[in-house]
Write a protein that holds these residues in place. Structure first.
Motif, PDB file in Angstrom:
ATOM      1  N   ILE A  12     -12.913  40.181  16.808  1.00 44.78           N
ATOM      2  CA  ILE A  12     -14.286  39.681  16.719  1.00 44.78           C
ATOM      3  C   ILE A  12     -14.355  38.161  16.605  1.00 44.78           C
ATOM      4  CG2 ILE A  12     -15.020  41.839  15.635  1.00 44.78           C
ATOM      5  CD1 ILE A  12     -15.318  40.209  13.009  1.00 44.78           C
ATOM      6  N   LEU A  13     -13.206  37.497  16.554  1.00 45.91           N
ATOM      7  CA  LEU A  13     -13.202  36.035  16.412  1.00 45.91           C
ATOM      8  C   LEU A  13     -13.968  35.319  17.528  1.00 45.91           C
ATOM      9  CD1 LEU A  13      -9.567  35.401  15.121  1.00 45.91           C
ATOM     10  CD2 LEU A  13     -11.687  35.508  13.800  1.00 45.91           C
ATOM     11  N   PRO A  14     -13.909  35.799  18.785  1.00 43.99           N
ATOM     12  CA  PRO A  14     -14.679  35.131  19.836  1.00 43.99           C
ATOM     13  C   PRO A  14     -16.185  35.161  19.601  1.00 43.99           C
ATOM     14  CG  PRO A  14     -12.941  36.466  20.805  1.00 43.99           C
ATOM     15  CD  PRO A  14     -13.006  36.825  19.353  1.00 43.99           C
ATOM     16  N   MET A  15     -16.658  36.030  18.699  1.00 44.03           N
ATOM     17  CA  MET A  15     -18.087  36.083  18.368  1.00 44.03           C
ATOM     18  C   MET A  15     -18.462  35.064  17.302  1.00 44.03           C
ATOM     19  SD  MET A  15     -18.774  40.202  18.374  1.00 44.03           S
ATOM     20  CE  MET A  15     -17.666  41.271  19.294  1.00 44.03           C
ATOM     21  N   ASN A  16     -17.499  34.245  16.905  1.00 38.89           N
ATOM     22  CA  ASN A  16     -17.730  33.160  15.942  1.00 38.89           C
ATOM     23  C   ASN A  16     -18.335  33.616  14.622  1.00 38.89           C
ATOM     24  OD1 ASN A  16     -18.686  31.609  18.879  1.00 38.89           O
ATOM     25  ND2 ASN A  16     -16.888  30.926  17.766  1.00 38.89           N
ATOM     26  N   PRO A  17     -17.648  34.524  13.913  1.00 36.41           N
ATOM     27  CA  PRO A  17     -18.162  34.962  12.605  1.00 36.41           C
ATOM     28  C   PRO A  17     -18.346  33.769  11.670  1.00 36.41           C
ATOM     29  CG  PRO A  17     -15.848  35.559  12.868  1.00 36.41           C
ATOM     30  CD  PRO A  17     -16.332  35.129  14.204  1.00 36.41           C
ATOM     31  N   LEU A  18     -19.383  33.826  10.868  1.00 35.51           N
ATOM     32  CA  LEU A  18     -19.675  32.737   9.933  1.00 35.51           C
ATOM     33  C   LEU A  18     -18.570  32.575   8.901  1.00 35.51           C
ATOM     34  CD1 LEU A  18     -21.651  30.669   8.632  1.00 35.51           C
ATOM     35  CD2 LEU A  18     -22.653  32.606   7.368  1.00 35.51           C
ATOM     36  N   LEU A  19     -18.087  33.692   8.362  1.00 36.88           N
ATOM     37  CA  LEU A  19     -17.101  33.635   7.287  1.00 36.88           C
ATOM     38  C   LEU A  19     -16.279  34.915   7.272  1.00 36.88           C
ATOM     39  CD1 LEU A  19     -16.075  32.285   4.597  1.00 36.88           C
ATOM     40  CD2 LEU A  19     -17.928  33.509   3.431  1.00 36.88           C
ATOM     41  N   ILE A  20     -14.964  34.775   7.182  1.00 31.17           N
ATOM     42  CA  ILE A  20     -14.109  35.940   6.964  1.00 31.17           C
ATOM     43  C   ILE A  20     -13.261  35.666   5.728  1.00 31.17           C
ATOM     44  CG2 ILE A  20     -14.057  36.604   9.389  1.00 31.17           C
ATOM     45  CD1 ILE A  20     -11.336  35.401   9.656  1.00 31.17           C
ATOM     46  N   LYS A  21     -12.956  36.754   4.991  1.00 32.02           N
ATOM     47  CA  LYS A  21     -12.243  36.578   3.719  1.00 32.02           C
ATOM     48  C   LYS A  21     -11.000  37.473   3.644  1.00 32.02           C
ATOM     49  CE  LYS A  21     -12.805  38.555  -0.231  1.00 32.02           C
ATOM     50  NZ  LYS A  21     -11.373  38.706  -0.631  1.00 32.02           N
ATOM     51  N   PRO A  22      -9.910  37.007   4.190  1.00 29.36           N
ATOM     52  CA  PRO A  22      -8.664  37.763   4.040  1.00 29.36           C
ATOM     53  C   PRO A  22      -7.945  37.375   2.756  1.00 29.36           C
ATOM     54  CG  PRO A  22      -8.289  35.887   5.462  1.00 29.36           C
ATOM     55  CD  PRO A  22      -9.759  35.857   5.089  1.00 29.36           C
ATOM     56  N   ASN A  23      -7.082  38.277   2.286  1.00 31.82           N
ATOM     57  CA  ASN A  23      -6.178  37.900   1.208  1.00 31.82           C
ATOM     58  C   ASN A  23      -4.799  37.642   1.822  1.00 31.82           C
ATOM     59  OD1 ASN A  23      -4.910  40.450   1.598  1.00 31.82           O
ATOM     60  ND2 ASN A  23      -6.239  41.391   0.064  1.00 31.82           N
ATOM     61  N   GLU A  24      -3.843  37.298   0.998  1.00 28.82           N
ATOM     62  CA  GLU A  24      -2.516  36.962   1.510  1.00 28.82           C
ATOM     63  C   GLU A  24      -1.876  38.125   2.267  1.00 28.82           C
ATOM     64  OE1 GLU A  24       1.913  35.623  -0.128  1.00 28.82           O
ATOM     65  OE2 GLU A  24       0.131  35.324  -1.392  1.00 28.82           O
ATOM     66  N   THR A  25      -1.995  39.329   1.716  1.00 28.44           N
ATOM     67  CA  THR A  25      -1.400  40.506   2.359  1.00 28.44           C
ATOM     68  C   THR A  25      -1.987  40.744   3.741  1.00 28.44           C
ATOM     69  OG1 THR A  25      -1.000  41.550   0.213  1.00 28.44           O
ATOM     70  CG2 THR A  25      -1.022  42.997   2.139  1.00 28.44           C
ATOM     71  N   GLU A  26      -3.295  40.611   3.850  1.00 31.56           N
ATOM     72  CA  GLU A  26      -3.958  40.831   5.137  1.00 31.56           C
ATOM     73  C   GLU A  26      -3.573  39.776   6.151  1.00 31.56           C
ATOM     74  OE1 GLU A  26      -7.765  42.976   2.936  1.00 31.56           O
ATOM     75  OE2 GLU A  26      -7.881  40.876   3.566  1.00 31.56           O
ATOM     76  N   LEU A  27      -3.543  38.518   5.734  1.00 29.17           N
ATOM     77  CA  LEU A  27      -3.137  37.457   6.652  1.00 29.17           C
ATOM     78  C   LEU A  27      -1.726  37.690   7.179  1.00 29.17           C
ATOM     79  CD1 LEU A  27      -4.427  34.047   5.188  1.00 29.17           C
ATOM     80  CD2 LEU A  27      -4.980  35.050   7.409  1.00 29.17           C
ATOM     81  N   LYS A  28      -0.826  38.035   6.288  1.00 34.61           N
ATOM     82  CA  LYS A  28       0.559  38.285   6.694  1.00 34.61           C
ATOM     83  C   LYS A  28       0.634  39.434   7.696  1.00 34.61           C
ATOM     84  CE  LYS A  28       3.717  38.325   3.471  1.00 34.61           C
ATOM     85  NZ  LYS A  28       4.380  38.591   2.173  1.00 34.61           N
ATOM     86  N   HIS A  29      -0.149  40.472   7.466  1.00 30.98           N
ATOM     87  CA  HIS A  29      -0.134  41.612   8.382  1.00 30.98           C
ATOM     88  C   HIS A  29      -0.693  41.225   9.744  1.00 30.98           C
ATOM     89  CE1 HIS A  29      -0.245  45.681   9.841  1.00 30.98           C
ATOM     90  NE2 HIS A  29      -1.556  45.610  10.040  1.00 30.98           N
ATOM     91  N   TRP A  30      -1.787  40.486   9.754  1.00 30.94           N
ATOM     92  CA  TRP A  30      -2.403  40.095  11.018  1.00 30.94           C
ATOM     93  C   TRP A  30      -1.481  39.228  11.858  1.00 30.94           C
ATOM     94  CZ3 TRP A  30      -7.799  38.370   8.735  1.00 30.94           C
ATOM     95  CH2 TRP A  30      -8.442  39.502   8.200  1.00 30.94           C
ATOM     96  N   PHE A  31      -0.604  38.482  11.186  1.00 29.67           N
ATOM     97  CA  PHE A  31       0.318  37.597  11.903  1.00 29.67           C
ATOM     98  C   PHE A  31       1.745  38.154  11.927  1.00 29.67           C
ATOM     99  CE2 PHE A  31      -3.266  34.862  11.167  1.00 29.67           C
ATOM    100  CZ  PHE A  31      -3.301  34.051  12.296  1.00 29.67           C
TER     101      PHE A  31
END
Length: 279
Positions: free
Chosen positions: A138-157
Motif C-alpha cells: 500500500i506504500l504507493p498509495m502514500n499512507p499518512l502514517l504507518i507504525k511498525p515495531n522492530e520485529t515487524e520492520l525486520k520481517h518486512w526486510f
C-alpha cells in the motif's frame, strides 16, 4: 448510540479482531483520541458475543460507533468484509482511516489493500498499524502514517534472525518513506520511538518506569502522535508526548488517563538526526 460532535475532519478507527474481549487496537486508539479531545468513529467487525459490550463501552465514553456483527462462528465472512468496505465509502477527502491490529480468522491480510484503496479513492488519510508485510503493497498509495515495531520492520526486510542496529532500523523506515509512506513511527518499546519522514528523523528514549502491563502502550503511542499531528504540534513535542503516553500506559493497569504524562514527558529528550548518524 450517541452521536459524536463532528469536526471538519472525521476519523474512523477500524478493529478487525472480534475476540471475546472488548479490547481492540482500533478501539483503544479511539479511546486515546477521546481523552485528548478528538472525536472519532469506531468501526470494524465484531463477534456477536460481545458486540453489545463493545457498543456499551464506547457509548459510555461518548464515542460514536458503527460495527458490523459477525453472527455465526468466528470466521469472518466475505459478506461482512464487503459490508465494511461499503460502509467506508462515506469517507471524504481529508478524513482519516486508522487500521490497527491483527485480522481475525477469515480475513486475509490482502484485505488491507482493499481498505487502503477505499481511502485512496476518496483522498482520505491512511494510518496503519498492522503486522502484515502487505503494508509494503500500500506504500504507493502514500499512507499518512504507518507504525511498525522492530520485529515487524525486520520481517518486512527479511532480517528476522539478524541483530540490527538503530541505524539499520532508521534506514528501513526511510526506505518505506522513499516508497511512499509520508511518516513512519517506529515503536521501540522500552527504548522509546522514532519518527521518520522524507526530511529527517527524530529519536527519543523512553523514561524509566516500573512496567505493570504493556498492553495498549503502542496504541497510546500512536493515538497520541496522531492527535499531535492534527493539533499541529511540533514533531519534537509530538514524539515526546507520544512516548510519555505509551510509557504511562505501560506503568498502569490500562490506557493512560494523561494525569501523569506531563512529568514523564519532561524526561523524554527527542533529538533530530540524519540518516547517516543514526546509531
Amino acid at each position: 448510540m450517541k452521536k459524536a460532535w463532528r469536526s471538519i475532519i472525521l476519523i474512523y478507527t477500524v478493529t478487525l479482531d472480534p475476540s471475546e474481549s472488548v479490547v481492540g487496537k482500533g478501539i483503544n486508539i479511539s479511546l486515546i483520541l477521546k481523552k485528548l479531545g478528538i472525536e472519532s468513529i469506531a468501526t470494524g467487525i465484531v463477534n456477536h458475543k460481545n458486540v453489545e459490550q463493545v457498543a456499551e463501552e464506547l457509548d459510555k465514553a461518548e464515542i460514536e460507533n458503527q460495527f458490523i456483527e459477525q453472527k455465526h462462528g468466528i470466521k469472518i465472512t466475505a459478506k461482512n468484509q464487503q459490508k465494511l468496505l461499503d460502509y467506508l465509502k462515506i469517507l471524504k477527502a481529508g478524513d482519516i482511516l486508522v487500521i490497527a491490529g491483527s485480522f481475525a480468522k477469515g480475513i486475509d491480510p490482502v484485505y488491507l489493500t482493499d481498505l487502503a484503496r477505499v481511502a485512496d479513492k476518496r483522498a482520505a488519510g491512511l494510518v496503519v498499524d498492522v503486522p502484515y508485510e502487505n503494508v509494503l503493497d500500500i506504500l504507493p498509495m502514500n499512507p499518512l502514517l504507518i507504525k511498525p515495531n522492530e520485529t515487524e520492520l525486520k520481517h518486512w526486510f527479511e532480517k528476522d534472525n539478524e541483530k540490527v542496529t538503530t541505524k539499520e532500523l532508521i534506514d528501513m523506515a526511510h526506505n518505506l518513506v522513499v516508497k511512499g509512506a509520508q511518516h513512519v513511527l517506529i515503536s521501540l518499546g522500552a527504548n522509546g520511538a522514532a519518527i521518520v519522514n522524507m526530511m529527517d528523523a527524530l529519536m527519543a528514549h523512553a523514561p524509566e518506569i516500573e512496567e505493570v502491563d504493556s498492553t495498549g502502550s503502542g496504541d497510546a503511542l500512536l493515538g497520541t502522535f496522531l492527535a499531535g499531528m492534527l493539533k499541529g504540534y511540533t514533531p519534537v513535542r509530538n514524539l515526546a508526548d507520544a512516548i510519555a503516553a505509551g510509557s504511562d500506559t505501560a506503568q498502569s493497569k490500562w490506557l493512560t488517563d494523561f494525569t501523569t504524562t506531563p512529568a514523564l514527558q519532561k524526561q523524554v529528550i527527542a533529538r533530530r538526526i540524519t540518516f547517516e548518524e543514526a546509531e
